[in-house]
Design a protein around this motif. Structure first.
Motif, short mmCIF file in Angstrom:
data_model
loop_
_atom_site.label_atom_id
_atom_site.label_comp_id
_atom_site.label_asym_id
_atom_site.label_seq_id
_atom_site.Cartn_x
_atom_site.Cartn_y
_atom_site.Cartn_z
N ASP A 142 39.93 37.94 39.23
CA ASP A 142 40.38 39.20 39.83
C ASP A 142 40.39 40.25 38.73
OD1 ASP A 142 41.38 41.27 41.27
OD2 ASP A 142 43.21 40.26 41.92
N VAL A 155 40.57 43.54 39.15
CA VAL A 155 41.30 44.77 39.49
C VAL A 155 42.50 44.91 38.57
CG1 VAL A 155 42.61 45.98 41.25
CG2 VAL A 155 40.54 44.72 41.88
N SER A 209 36.57 51.03 40.95
CA SER A 209 36.89 50.49 42.27
C SER A 209 35.95 49.35 42.64
CB SER A 209 36.82 51.59 43.34
OG SER A 209 35.48 52.04 43.53
N GLU A 232 36.98 45.63 43.08
CA GLU A 232 37.54 45.07 44.30
C GLU A 232 36.52 44.25 45.09
OE1 GLU A 232 39.26 48.22 46.54
OE2 GLU A 232 40.59 48.89 44.91
N SER A 268 35.19 40.09 41.75
CA SER A 268 36.48 39.41 41.75
C SER A 268 36.50 38.37 42.87
CB SER A 268 37.61 40.42 41.96
OG SER A 268 37.62 41.39 40.93
N ARG A 306 39.08 37.83 45.64
CA ARG A 306 39.21 38.79 46.73
C ARG A 306 38.23 38.54 47.87
NH1 ARG A 306 42.16 43.68 45.55
NH2 ARG A 306 43.35 43.31 43.65
#
Length: 282
Positions: A169, A171, A191, A194, A199, A202
């Motif tokens: 991840d 982010v 961004s 995401e 990642s 996610r």
């Protein structure tokens, strides 16, 4: 940019220094190392000497380095030992690196090599139905992404995923050096971190993925990533084994000369691969 290229060249020189093979390990004498190309992507192919000339299992091994550094040579010890002990053909690509080639270049290169290996399995002496993806650090992230993509795109069939201290991840990634790596990898639009292909934690679902072996370490700053991904896979019904040696830190599996834990990690990897890649009777 020039400073990063210079750093890569200095790291490559370190790996080539025979005096330091006791730190990084050397190629296994029971394995022949060949160079091949998947289009413009250089491959380091580890083929066990002797034994069957065809039908061997296939392992795609993806090196670490934060998507900005690294090469297949830095993982030669692990790749060679896996080939020698499992009888698998181990293919290690030199995928494109950021910031010259930001995301999704590395993902697309690794996916292209996976597809290439399936098409050229006979030439490699391998069985396209017995594949495992494996990677360390950033390579572990890429291996997890390949497993997700293969599931979503109907193949190639993957028998297992071996993830050494992966980042799952990106982010809000922070910590010494990590924030800079994120910007180099995804570019100015943070961004994009995401996206599941950056990642993998996610992803909308982690169901129906191949069994996983996840190796981390007690003093690895990325240990929470490994633990969270293991939890997500278990929640989705995927079989997961986790190994976390007490006296080890990040990258220990590519430093056999200074990390005794690397041999234990190799043993667990070989055991997992032997089970995941075993021929299935029809």
């Amino acid at each position: 940019m020039d400073a990063m290229v210079d750093l890569r060249e200095r790291r490559a020189a370190l790996l080539a220094d025979r005096r330091l093979t006791w730190v990084f390990g050397a190629d296994d004498p029971g394995v022949e190392v060949r160079e091949a190309w998947a289009g413009e992507i250089r491959l380091r192919v580890h083929v066990p000497r002797g034994g069957a000339a065809s039908g061997r299992p296939l392992v795609l091994a993806l090196h670490g380095g934060g998507w900005c550094w690294g090469s297949p040579e830095q993982s030669r010890w692990m790749a060679g030992r896996i080939a020698a002990r499992t009888g698998a053909v181990v293919v290690a690509p030199a995928y494109r690196l950021a910031p010259e080639h930001p995301y999704p270049a590395a993902v697309e290169d690794c996916w292209a090599v996976l597809r290439w290996a399936v098409v050229h399995a006979d030439d490699l002496g391998a069985d396209a139905d017995r594949i495992v993806v494996l990677g360390d650090s950033a390579g572990g992230t890429l291996a997890a992404v390949l497993a997700l993509r293969a599931r979503d795109e109907g193949g190639p069939p993957i028998r297992g995923q071996v993830l050494f201290y992966p980042l799952v991840d990106l982010v809000g990634l922070h910590g010494p050096g990590l924030a800079g790596i994120l910007e180099h990898y995804v570019g100015p639009d943070l961004s994009r971190a995401e996206e599941w292909a950056v990642s993998p934690l996610r992803a909308a679902s982690h169901a129906d993925l191949p069994p996983a072996l996840i190796l981390t370490a007690r003093f690895d700053p990325l240990r929470p990533h490994a633990e969270r991904y293991a939890a997500a896979l278990r929640t989705a019904g995927v079989g997961v084994a986790v190994h976390c040696p007490t006296f080890a830190t990040h990258a220990y599996l590519t430093l056999p000369g200074i990390s005794p834990a690397s041999r234990g990690g190799l043993d667990r990897t070989v055991n997992f691969l032997d089970h995941a890649l075993a021929p299935r009777h029809r």
